[in-house]
Each structure stands twice: as structure tokens, then as C-alpha cells.
Design an enzyme around this catalytic site. Structure first.
Site, PDB file in Angstrom:
ATOM      1  CG  HIS A  68     -11.246  -7.026   1.062  1.00 22.12           C
ATOM      2  ND1 HIS A  68     -10.801  -5.733   1.050  1.00 22.12           N
ATOM      3  CD2 HIS A  68     -10.575  -7.642   2.057  1.00 22.12           C
ATOM      4  CE1 HIS A  68      -9.887  -5.579   2.006  1.00 22.12           C
ATOM      5  NE2 HIS A  68      -9.740  -6.727   2.621  1.00 22.12           N
ATOM      6  CE  LYS A 109      -5.770   9.083   4.431  1.00 20.37           C
ATOM      7  NZ  LYS A 109      -5.058   8.204   5.373  1.00 20.37           N
TER       8      LYS A 109
HETATM    9  N1  GLU Z   1      -5.614   8.521   8.893  1.00 22.17           N
HETATM   10  C1  GLU Z   1      -5.039   7.414   9.575  1.00 22.17           C
HETATM   11  C2  GLU Z   1      -4.210   6.576   8.623  1.00 22.17           C
HETATM   12  O1  GLU Z   1      -3.749   7.044   7.618  1.00 22.17           O
HETATM   13  C3  GLU Z   1      -6.072   6.622  10.365  1.00 22.17           C
HETATM   14  C4  GLU Z   1      -7.166   6.004   9.585  1.00 22.17           C
HETATM   15  C5  GLU Z   1      -8.285   5.404  10.423  1.00 22.17           C
HETATM   16  O2  GLU Z   1      -8.176   5.358  11.636  1.00 22.17           O
HETATM   17  O3  GLU Z   1      -9.285   4.999   9.806  1.00 22.17           O
HETATM   18  O4  GLU Z   1      -3.901   5.445   8.887  1.00 22.17           O
END
Ligand code: GLU
Length: 474
Positions: A68, A109
Site C-alpha cells: 500500500h 521480510k
Molecule cells: N529487522 C528490523 C525489524 O524487524 C528492521 C527492519 C528495517 O529497518 O527495515 O524491524
């Protein structure tokens, strides 16, 4: 780290159960809610890397939960037990996290099945670059569409390799440094990113303690000063959280749980010393002085004011929830308390501050880094000296009128905004605003039974509004 013995729901199911409860409090069309919950796409890749003359094959994923807002954002995890379910759950949490704290990103992720401790630096670089290339090929890494960051098992070093791989493949992309965040400062990173998640946890806790009505929910009083804290995981997040709480807030870190056992001292542990020991020895076993507990997870059940799980998901579960004695649980990891465990904790009057709020410091500062990379200039570069001159003039005007400003105060007043100060102030502000939105929703709606559901409801509402306004939903 312990694996729950009881048959628990999967990580993704846990996230979705909270989602369903939050959605039920909102006026969002059911089908849109379903679409948001499910996530958009996931890419699974298997690739070979030659290590010491032998071909090894690796498997990894990058999940995109929501688009989004673009880019979709979220870390890349290197761990032996990574699975598709876990990556999808974490991508969903990124969506809710970003929406809650007003970071204009979608959620994503990545994960690679690997035990990074088993490889030397040269091998890790090869593996990281190859994984990055596979993701770049399919547009799962790009400054505009999908921007990774560090997570469990990865850090600034890996991000530099990813940025360098992207630059090698897309040299004409002027915004190439924005393809990943959490880079070393000398490689386009931003000051304050490494400590960001931990500092965010502390800013969140400080804001919580500014609200006596909320503090009472956890049967606590006062401020962070003198509070007895047990922390699980002295990795990047746990270390900074514990160190800042001890040094700046006067909290007492009475317990530290690591992969090879736990340390306990009711008089308080020295975080820096334990961390140095851990860096040299690979764990806490053998650290002299405090009590050593071989079954580290047992310390989760010890009496304390605040328990901070800063390691991994599912550590407070149906097996141990009933025995937890902390008053407040500050979730500094993603998903450390399972859905069913939270029901038990709440019956016992234990209050969790949810991950999607408390761990958002990392992505908040990642947002600042991304902006820095797109604007190609360090924050404060054009204004710092100008501000200092202005402050100088102000101080001399005040002093001309007879008032005397102490040397200490004038030193502070004179300082123009440096990048680190701006980053910390932006992080503090984001954490405070989000806490207030979450608590406000919690107290306003009689049907909101936890901070988690309140936070999730705010996030879903924002994502839904965004999709509805874009007209994606028919
Ligand atoms: N891996 C971190 C989290 O779980 C940071 C993610 C990021 O900075 O994009 O929030």
C-alpha cells in the site's frame, strides 16, 4: 533458545489471531481485511555457492506482505531454523509496525537458512552476495520497490555487501545506495542506526512510564529508575536496550539470558562487561561473579519488574506463561509472546507492550537512512553551523543585558543539530506519538483488550484507508 514443547500455533497463525481480533473492532470491509491479512507474494529461491571447493546449496525467501506504500521494507534474517511461515509472519509484522509509527513503507521480510557461525567471513560474503543477486534479479531488492535491512544474524557488514552487489548490477541507478538500510556510515549509512531498535525500546518504555494510569496496569509505580530488569538476548537489540537502560535511566539489569545459559545477580550486572565477555568467548558461560544458570530460559520465570525478550519469537508460550512473574513484558524481539500465552499473562495481570510498537525503532531510523540516501546529503550538513552562529548571537544578546549563562548551558545551547541528534530526536518523537496513539485507542474503546490489539487496529485502519483511497479495492 527453548523450543516450546506444547503444540503451539505457528508464528503466522499467532499474528493472524491478533489481526482478527483487531479487525473485529474496525469498520473495514471484510474482504479487504482478508486481503490485507494474507499478504501479497513470496519468492523462494535455492542457489549454489562453492565453498572451499565444495558446492553447497542454500534456500531463502523474501516475502512481501503489503504494497500500500512503496518500497516494502523489512530485514533479512540469517538463521538455521528460518522457514517460509516465519518470514511471512515477520513480513506481516513489518506492515503493521510501519503503519503504526507512520513510516510510509509496505511490509516485507527475508530469510536465509544458514548458521552464520559456521562460516568464515569470505564464505559469508559470497553467500550474501549470491542471495542478494537472486533477489535483485526479481526486483525483491530495489530502492523504489523493496529495501532490506539487518535482522537476526545480519548487520552492517552484510548490508554493505548487498549495497555493493546492487551497485555492481545497477550502476546507473543514482539512488542505488537506498537499496538497503543499516549500512555502515562510511557506505551511506546513518549515525544511530545500529542502536536504533534498542534506543527505540527505551524511548517506548520512557513514554510508558510518563503515564501513571498505564503504569498501574502493570502494577508498577514511578519511573524506570531502580526497576529490576531481566533481558533475554544480548545481541544488537538486547545489548543497546540493556546498556541504555542501565546507563541513562538507572535501571538495574539483574538477569541476562543467552544461548549458553543465564547470569543472575539481584544487585545488578554490568552490561558492558558481560557483552565484552560474550564477544570474546561466544557466550556467557564462565563469566565470573553472578550466579550462572545452565538452563537459561528458567530465568524468564524469575521475579522482576520488567522482562525484555530481545531474542526470538515464541519464547513465552503455553509451557511457561503460567510461571512468568514479571509485571511488564517489553517485547524487544518480534513475536516473543504467543497469542495463547498472552491470554494467560493477562489473566495474571501481566502487561505486554507489543513488538509492533516496541521494535519499530529500527525501521524508523531505516526510513531516515533511506531519505538520506535519496537526498544524497547528511542530515544537518547545511544547517548545523548556521544554527550555531544564530545561537551564539542569541547568547551574546542575552549576556549583553546583564544575564549570565553558565558555561555548561551555553555549551549545550551553542551546539547545532548533528546527524545523531536529529536521528535520536526523530526516533523519540515517532515513539512517543505512536505510544500515545496506541494508549489512546486502548483507553477509548471498551472493546480493546490489550495494547497489541489497539496497535494492530490502528495499523490495519491505516493500511485499509490507503488501499481504499487508491481504489485498488473494487
Ligand atoms: N529487522 C528490523 C525489524 O524487524 C528492521 C527492519 C528495517 O529497518 O527495515 O524491524
Amino acid at each position: 533458545m527453548p523450543t516450546p514443547k506444547t503444540q503451539e500455533k505457528s508464528f503466522r497463525e499467532n499474528v493472524n489471531l491478533a489481526f482478527d481480533l483487531a479487525l473485529a473492532t474496525l469498520d473495514v470491509p471484510e474482504k479487504l481485511g482478508y486481503y490485507i491479512k494474507c499478504g501479497n507474494n513470496i519468492y523462494q529461491v535455492r542457489f549454489p555457492v562453492k565453498i572451499n571447493g565444495e558446492v553447497e546449496s542454500f534456500i531463502g525467501w523474501r516475502a512481501v506482505h503489503s504494497e500500500h506504500r512503496l518500497p516494502a521494507k523489512g530485514g533479512i534474517r540469517f538463521a538455521p531454523m528460518v522457514s517460509q511461515d516465519e518470514v511471512e509472519a515477520l513480513a506481516a509484522l513489518m506492515t503493521y509496525k510501519c503503519a503504526l509509527v507512520n513510516v510510509p513503507f509496505g511490509g516485507s521480510k527475508g530469510g536465509l537458512v544458514i548458521d552464520p557461525r559456521k562460516y568464515d567471513e569470505e564464505a559469508l560474503e559470497k553467500i550474501t552476495r549470491r542471495f542478494a543477486f537472486e533477489l535483485i534479479k526479481k526486483d525483491y531488492i530495489s530502492p523504489a520497490v523493496n529495501v532490506p535491512a539487518p535482522d537476526m544474524g545480519t548487520g552492517a557488514r552484510e548490508m554493505a555487501w548487498i549495497a555493493s552487489t546492487y551497485s555492481a548490477h545497477k550502476p546507473n541507478d543514482i539512488d542505488r545506495m537506498a537499496c538497503v538500510t543499516g549500512k555502515p556510515v562510511s557506505q551511506g549509512g546513518i549515525r544511530g542506526r545500529t542502536e536504533a531498535t534498542g534506543r527505540g525500546v527505551v524511548f517506548g518504555l520512557r513514554e510508558f512510564f510518563r503515564h501513571p494510569e498505564d503504569v498501574k496496569l502493570a502494577n508498577l509505580r514511578g519511573t524506570l529508575e531502580g526497576k529490576k530488569i531481566i533481558i533475554q538476548g544480548l545481541g544488537n537489540v538486547g545489548y543497546h536496550t540493556a546498556k541504555i537502560l542501565q546507563e541513562e535511566d538507572g535501571a538495574k539489569i539483574v538477569g541476562i539470558i543467552e544461548h549458553d545459559g543465564a547470569l543472575y545477580d539481584p544487585k545488578g550486572l554490568e552490561v558492558e562487561k558481560v557483552s565484552q565477555f560474550k564477544l570474546n568467548q561466544g557466550g556467557v558461560k564462565g563469566y565470573q561473579g553472578p550466579q550462572y544458570i545452565k538452563e537459561g530460559a528458567q530465568l524468564l520465570e524469575e521475579k522482576c519488574d520488567i522482562l525484555i525478550p530481545a531474542a526470538m519469537e515464541g519464547v513465552i508460550n503455553l509451557d511457561n506463561a503460567q510461571r512468568i512473574q514479571a509485571k511488564l513484558i517489553a517485547e524487544a524481539a518480534n513475536g516473543p509472546v504467543t497469542f495463547d500465552a498472552e491470554l494467560i499473562l493477562r489473566k495474571k495481570g501481566i502487561l505486554p507492550i507489543p513488538d509492533i510498537y516496541l521494535t519499530s525503532g529500527g525501521v524508523i531510523v531505516s526510513y531516515f537512512e533511506w531519505i538520506k540516501n535519496l537526498s544524497h546529503i547528511r542530515f544537518g550538513r547545511m544547517t548545523k553551523r548556521h544554527e550555531e552562529t544564530q545561537h551564539e548571537m542569541l547568547i551574546s544578546a542575552i549576556e549583553k543585558n546583564g544575564a549570565k549563562i553558565s558555561a555548561d548551558l551555553s555549551e549545550k545551547l551553542l551546539e547545532g543539530s548533528s546527524e545523531i541528534n536529529l536521528v535520536r530526536s526523530g526516533l523519540d518523537d515517532s515513539m512517543r506519538e505512536a505510544f500515545n496513539a496506541m494508549r489512546e485507542r486502548y483507553w477509548r474503546n471498551g472493546n480493546m483488550d490489550s495494547y497489541r490489539i489497539a496497535a494492530m487496529a490502528i495499523a490495519i485502519e491505516k493500511v485499509a484507508t490507503s488501499y481504499l483511497e487508491m481504489g485498488v479495492y473494487p
